[in-house]
Design a protein around this motif. Structure first.
Motif, PDB file in Angstrom:
ATOM      1  N   PRO A 125       0.800  -1.221   0.000  1.00 50.24           N
ATOM      2  CA  PRO A 125       0.000   0.000   0.000  1.00 50.24           C
ATOM      3  C   PRO A 125       0.834   1.273   0.000  1.00 50.24           C
ATOM      4  CG  PRO A 125       0.031  -0.983   2.186  1.00 50.24           C
ATOM      5  CD  PRO A 125       0.744  -1.942   1.288  1.00 50.24           C
ATOM      6  N   PHE A 126       0.226   2.333  -0.543  1.00 57.85           N
ATOM      7  CA  PHE A 126       0.770   3.673  -0.472  1.00 57.85           C
ATOM      8  C   PHE A 126       0.083   4.412   0.678  1.00 57.85           C
ATOM      9  CE2 PHE A 126       1.487   3.721  -5.358  1.00 57.85           C
ATOM     10  CZ  PHE A 126       2.669   3.029  -5.198  1.00 57.85           C
ATOM     11  N   GLU A 127       0.882   5.115   1.481  1.00 60.66           N
ATOM     12  CA  GLU A 127       0.348   5.936   2.564  1.00 60.66           C
ATOM     13  C   GLU A 127       0.638   7.390   2.238  1.00 60.66           C
ATOM     14  OE1 GLU A 127      -0.029   8.414   5.730  1.00 60.66           O
ATOM     15  OE2 GLU A 127       2.012   7.922   5.055  1.00 60.66           O
ATOM     16  N   GLY A 128      -0.366   8.269   2.324  1.00 58.36           N
ATOM     17  CA  GLY A 128      -0.195   9.618   1.812  1.00 58.36           C
ATOM     18  C   GLY A 128      -0.122  10.738   2.820  1.00 58.36           C
ATOM     19  N   ALA A 129      -0.167  10.443   4.112  1.00 61.52           N
ATOM     20  CA  ALA A 129      -0.210  11.521   5.101  1.00 61.52           C
ATOM     21  C   ALA A 129       1.178  12.004   5.535  1.00 61.52           C
ATOM     22  CB  ALA A 129      -1.012  11.075   6.326  1.00 61.52           C
ATOM     23  N   LEU A 130       2.101  11.089   5.787  1.00 64.68           N
ATOM     24  CA  LEU A 130       3.371  11.423   6.418  1.00 64.68           C
ATOM     25  C   LEU A 130       4.166  12.495   5.681  1.00 64.68           C
ATOM     26  CD1 LEU A 130       5.342  10.721   8.749  1.00 64.68           C
ATOM     27  CD2 LEU A 130       6.430   9.101   7.167  1.00 64.68           C
ATOM     28  N   LEU A 131       4.337  12.341   4.373  1.00 60.88           N
ATOM     29  CA  LEU A 131       5.197  13.248   3.605  1.00 60.88           C
ATOM     30  C   LEU A 131       4.447  14.434   3.016  1.00 60.88           C
ATOM     31  CD1 LEU A 131       7.489  10.730   1.673  1.00 60.88           C
ATOM     32  CD2 LEU A 131       7.925  11.891   3.850  1.00 60.88           C
ATOM     33  N   ASN A 132       3.148  14.548   3.281  1.00 57.47           N
ATOM     34  CA  ASN A 132       2.358  15.590   2.629  1.00 57.47           C
ATOM     35  C   ASN A 132       1.627  16.490   3.613  1.00 57.47           C
ATOM     36  OD1 ASN A 132       2.628  14.667  -0.327  1.00 57.47           O
ATOM     37  ND2 ASN A 132       1.973  12.804   0.717  1.00 57.47           N
ATOM     38  N   ALA A 133       2.035  16.445   4.887  1.00 58.93           N
ATOM     39  CA  ALA A 133       1.339  17.231   5.906  1.00 58.93           C
ATOM     40  C   ALA A 133       1.399  18.726   5.609  1.00 58.93           C
ATOM     41  CB  ALA A 133       1.939  16.936   7.283  1.00 58.93           C
ATOM     42  N   GLY A 134       2.488  19.202   5.029  1.00 61.98           N
ATOM     43  CA  GLY A 134       2.618  20.634   4.757  1.00 61.98           C
ATOM     44  C   GLY A 134       2.290  21.032   3.337  1.00 61.98           C
ATOM     45  N   SER A 135       1.683  20.141   2.575  1.00 63.75           N
ATOM     46  CA  SER A 135       1.373  20.432   1.174  1.00 63.75           C
ATOM     47  C   SER A 135       0.379  21.580   1.058  1.00 63.75           C
ATOM     48  CB  SER A 135       0.800  19.197   0.491  1.00 63.75           C
ATOM     49  OG  SER A 135       1.756  18.161   0.454  1.00 63.75           O
ATOM     50  N   ARG A 136       0.597  22.423   0.065  1.00 66.62           N
ATOM     51  CA  ARG A 136      -0.299  23.556  -0.167  1.00 66.62           C
ATOM     52  C   ARG A 136      -1.429  23.204  -1.110  1.00 66.62           C
ATOM     53  NH1 ARG A 136       2.175  26.419  -3.300  1.00 66.62           N
ATOM     54  NH2 ARG A 136       4.024  25.131  -3.594  1.00 66.62           N
ATOM     55  N   SER A 137      -1.125  22.437  -2.151  1.00 63.95           N
ATOM     56  CA  SER A 137      -2.153  22.182  -3.159  1.00 63.95           C
ATOM     57  C   SER A 137      -1.972  20.823  -3.827  1.00 63.95           C
ATOM     58  CB  SER A 137      -2.135  23.287  -4.227  1.00 63.95           C
ATOM     59  OG  SER A 137      -0.829  23.426  -4.781  1.00 63.95           O
ATOM     60  N   ALA A 138      -1.613  19.826  -3.022  1.00 65.01           N
ATOM     61  CA  ALA A 138      -1.543  18.462  -3.555  1.00 65.01           C
ATOM     62  C   ALA A 138      -2.964  17.886  -3.613  1.00 65.01           C
ATOM     63  CB  ALA A 138      -0.653  17.588  -2.686  1.00 65.01           C
ATOM     64  N   VAL A 139      -3.146  16.846  -4.406  1.00 69.70           N
ATOM     65  CA  VAL A 139      -4.456  16.198  -4.439  1.00 69.70           C
ATOM     66  C   VAL A 139      -4.735  15.561  -3.084  1.00 69.70           C
ATOM     67  CG1 VAL A 139      -4.397  15.779  -6.927  1.00 69.70           C
ATOM     68  CG2 VAL A 139      -3.452  14.061  -5.365  1.00 69.70           C
ATOM     69  N   SER A 140      -6.008  15.339  -2.795  1.00 70.67           N
ATOM     70  CA  SER A 140      -6.392  14.908  -1.455  1.00 70.67           C
ATOM     71  C   SER A 140      -6.445  13.398  -1.285  1.00 70.67           C
ATOM     72  CB  SER A 140      -7.772  15.487  -1.117  1.00 70.67           C
ATOM     73  OG  SER A 140      -8.763  14.983  -2.007  1.00 70.67           O
ATOM     74  N   TRP A 141      -6.255  12.644  -2.365  1.00 70.06           N
ATOM     75  CA  TRP A 141      -6.412  11.191  -2.299  1.00 70.06           C
ATOM     76  C   TRP A 141      -5.079  10.493  -2.560  1.00 70.06           C
ATOM     77  CZ3 TRP A 141      -4.816   9.630  -7.015  1.00 70.06           C
ATOM     78  CH2 TRP A 141      -4.956  10.538  -8.074  1.00 70.06           C
ATOM     79  N   THR A 142      -5.027   9.237  -2.171  1.00 71.34           N
ATOM     80  CA  THR A 142      -3.834   8.416  -2.381  1.00 71.34           C
ATOM     81  C   THR A 142      -4.237   7.123  -3.071  1.00 71.34           C
ATOM     82  OG1 THR A 142      -2.776   9.294  -0.389  1.00 71.34           O
ATOM     83  CG2 THR A 142      -1.907   7.232  -1.274  1.00 71.34           C
ATOM     84  N   ALA A 143      -3.642   6.857  -4.216  1.00 74.66           N
ATOM     85  CA  ALA A 143      -3.932   5.619  -4.946  1.00 74.66           C
ATOM     86  C   ALA A 143      -3.327   4.423  -4.223  1.00 74.66           C
ATOM     87  CB  ALA A 143      -3.374   5.709  -6.371  1.00 74.66           C
ATOM     88  N   GLN A 144      -3.850   3.248  -4.481  1.00 78.15           N
ATOM     89  CA  GLN A 144      -3.297   1.986  -3.970  1.00 78.15           C
ATOM     90  C   GLN A 144      -3.163   1.979  -2.452  1.00 78.15           C
ATOM     91  OE1 GLN A 144      -0.054   0.476  -6.507  1.00 78.15           O
ATOM     92  NE2 GLN A 144       0.862  -0.446  -4.723  1.00 78.15           N
ATOM     93  N   ALA A 145      -4.080   2.649  -1.775  1.00 81.08           N
ATOM     94  CA  ALA A 145      -3.995   2.729  -0.325  1.00 81.08           C
ATOM     95  C   ALA A 145      -4.448   1.433   0.348  1.00 81.08           C
ATOM     96  CB  ALA A 145      -4.831   3.895   0.184  1.00 81.08           C
ATOM     97  N   HIS A 146      -5.370   0.719  -0.308  1.00 82.62           N
ATOM     98  CA  HIS A 146      -5.954  -0.451   0.341  1.00 82.62           C
ATOM     99  C   HIS A 146      -5.917  -1.723  -0.519  1.00 82.62           C
ATOM    100  CE1 HIS A 146      -7.355   2.304   3.394  1.00 82.62           C
ATOM    101  NE2 HIS A 146      -7.939   3.038   2.464  1.00 82.62           N
ATOM    102  N   GLY A 147      -5.398  -1.627  -1.723  1.00 81.11           N
ATOM    103  CA  GLY A 147      -5.363  -2.813  -2.570  1.00 81.11           C
ATOM    104  C   GLY A 147      -4.834  -2.483  -3.949  1.00 81.11           C
ATOM    105  N   LEU A 148      -4.833  -3.480  -4.803  1.00 84.00           N
ATOM    106  CA  LEU A 148      -4.346  -3.323  -6.169  1.00 84.00           C
ATOM    107  C   LEU A 148      -5.376  -2.576  -7.020  1.00 84.00           C
ATOM    108  CD1 LEU A 148      -2.933  -6.938  -6.537  1.00 84.00           C
ATOM    109  CD2 LEU A 148      -1.619  -4.851  -6.099  1.00 84.00           C
ATOM    110  N   THR A 149      -4.932  -2.104  -8.165  1.00 84.09           N
ATOM    111  CA  THR A 149      -5.777  -1.325  -9.066  1.00 84.09           C
ATOM    112  C   THR A 149      -6.319  -2.205 -10.187  1.00 84.09           C
ATOM    113  OG1 THR A 149      -4.460   0.655  -8.619  1.00 84.09           O
ATOM    114  CG2 THR A 149      -5.816   0.681 -10.598  1.00 84.09           C
ATOM    115  N   VAL A 150      -7.547  -1.947 -10.589  1.00 84.56           N
ATOM    116  CA  VAL A 150      -8.148  -2.626 -11.733  1.00 84.56           C
ATOM    117  C   VAL A 150      -8.507  -1.558 -12.770  1.00 84.56           C
ATOM    118  CG1 VAL A 150     -10.050  -4.060 -12.566  1.00 84.56           C
ATOM    119  CG2 VAL A 150      -9.070  -4.486 -10.299  1.00 84.56           C
ATOM    120  N   LYS A 151      -7.975  -1.694 -13.970  1.00 84.24           N
ATOM    121  CA  LYS A 151      -8.313  -0.774 -15.041  1.00 84.24           C
ATOM    122  C   LYS A 151      -9.722  -1.081 -15.550  1.00 84.24           C
ATOM    123  CE  LYS A 151      -4.190   1.007 -15.040  1.00 84.24           C
ATOM    124  NZ  LYS A 151      -3.998   2.374 -14.513  1.00 84.24           N
TER     125      LYS A 151
END
Length: 349
Positions: A125-151
């Motif tokens: 999984p990807f975790e998106g909080a740790l390195l983005n706490a000070g982000s000004r205008s990053a997207v709010s979601w994180t891909a692959q947070a809970h499982g694999l992706t299906v196109k």
């Protein structure tokens, strides 16, 4: 200095890097903090950096991290080439990939080794909080947070990001590595070909990676546009399998998803009554998709409360523009079961 040969690493960590002097120390610190009690190696595949990335790696290797090696990956450009050249220099039977601007989670090295003892091909999984706490205008979601992706247009497969991926070296060599003709979606392409070679992709929640999102509206837009274009190229390369998914859906009586239907129109996989009819259907599909995207963007824009919301809107719009406007080079090789060599990496290199 001992003349004894160095033991064969049990795991080779490959990090593609380009102008990464600002972020790479965070990744190396995280790896150094979890040094295992078995032989391993970390290879930074420098793709022709113009900053002090190479000097940083040499300094770390000589003073702090003897298992670290610098690989000159400047002969061929792009993330796929950097990873391929990194693996070519690796000595271990197991390969783990992470990126120079992210941070592996605690226990990542041991978890990756354990996962590759049980499976041939893994992702976490990807975790998106740790390195983005000070982000000004990053997207709010994180891909692959809970499982694999299906196109949507390839529901018979799963995919994962190469920033948190592990594979047996023998499997990597069997499929010929990453497609160096792709600038984005190269990890999706790799995942598809590994599965077509008969190797399953397994998700292991213990292999956690902290990802760094793009910060700044312009950077978000550029990345989204390129990702949309990469997806369009993927559609072209796997048109045969898009058609298979459509046939399977029709036989089971399922309603094709919007993404799959659009993919069929764009790939030319459908068999319409005439060329004029196919062109008209394609135009109608593009208009419908454009209308849906615009509608969603307008509705989302009405709820914007902070820069991250605006970035979410920008991402959706620019991704759709990349998908709609990208023109795939007709010479781009297509993958087919009837041509086994097409299941390999970029054959033009």
């Amino acid at each position: 200095m001992s003349d004894l040969p160095r033991p064969v690493p049990e795991l080779s960590v490959v990090i593609p890097a380009y102008d990464a002097v600002e972020t790479l120390p965070t990744q190396l610190e995280a790896l150094l903090a979890q040094r295992p009690d078995w032989p391993w190696e970390v290879l930074v595949a420098d793709n022709g950096s113009n900053d002090a990335t190479t000097g940083l790696v040499r300094s770390w290797a000589s003073t702090r991290m003897p298992e670290l090696r610098l690989v000159d990956a400047s002969a061929r450009r792009g993330p796929s080439a950097a990873r391929n050249l990194g693996v070519a220099a690796a000595r271990g039977p197991r390969i783990a990939f992470c990126d120079a601007d992210d941070r592996v989670g605690d226990g990542w090295v041991e978890a990756m080794r354990r996962a590759l003892d049980e499976h041939e091909f893994v992702a976490g999984p990807f975790e998106g909080a740790l390195l983005n706490a000070g982000s000004r205008s990053a997207v709010s979601w994180t891909a692959q947070a809970h499982g694999l992706t299906v196109k949507p247009f390839l529901p018979q497969f799963v995919t994962a990001g190469s920033g948190n991926m592990g594979v047996l070296t023998a499997v990597f060599e069997e499929v010929g590595g990453f497609d160096e003709g792709a600038r984005t979606a190269e990890d999706d392409d790799f995942c598809l070909r590994v599965q077509l070679h008969g190797h399953a992709l397994e998700f292991d929640p213990a292999i956690v990676l902290h990802v760094r999102r793009r910060d700044g509206l312009w950077d978000v837009c550029k990345q989204a546009y390129s990702y949309g274009g990469g997806e369009r190229r993927l559609l072209h390369r796997y048109a045969e399998f898009v058609a298979e998914a459509q046939t399977s859906s029709a036989e089971t009586g399922e309603t094709p998803s919007t993404g799959a239907a659009a993919a069929r129109d764009r790939s030319g996989a459908g068999q319409g009554p005439s060329r004029v009819g196919r062109v008209a259907a394609k135009a109608a599909a593009l208009l419908r998709r454009g209308g849906r995207v615009a509608g969603r963007a307008v509705r989302k824009a009405a709820t914007v409360r902070h820069p991250g919301d605006l970035s979410d809107v920008a991402w959706r719009v620019c991704w759709s523009l990349g998908w709609s406007l990208t023109r795939v080079d007709p010479a781009t090789p297509q993958v087919s079961r009837s041509r086994p060599r097409s299941l390999q990496g970029d054959l033009r290199r």
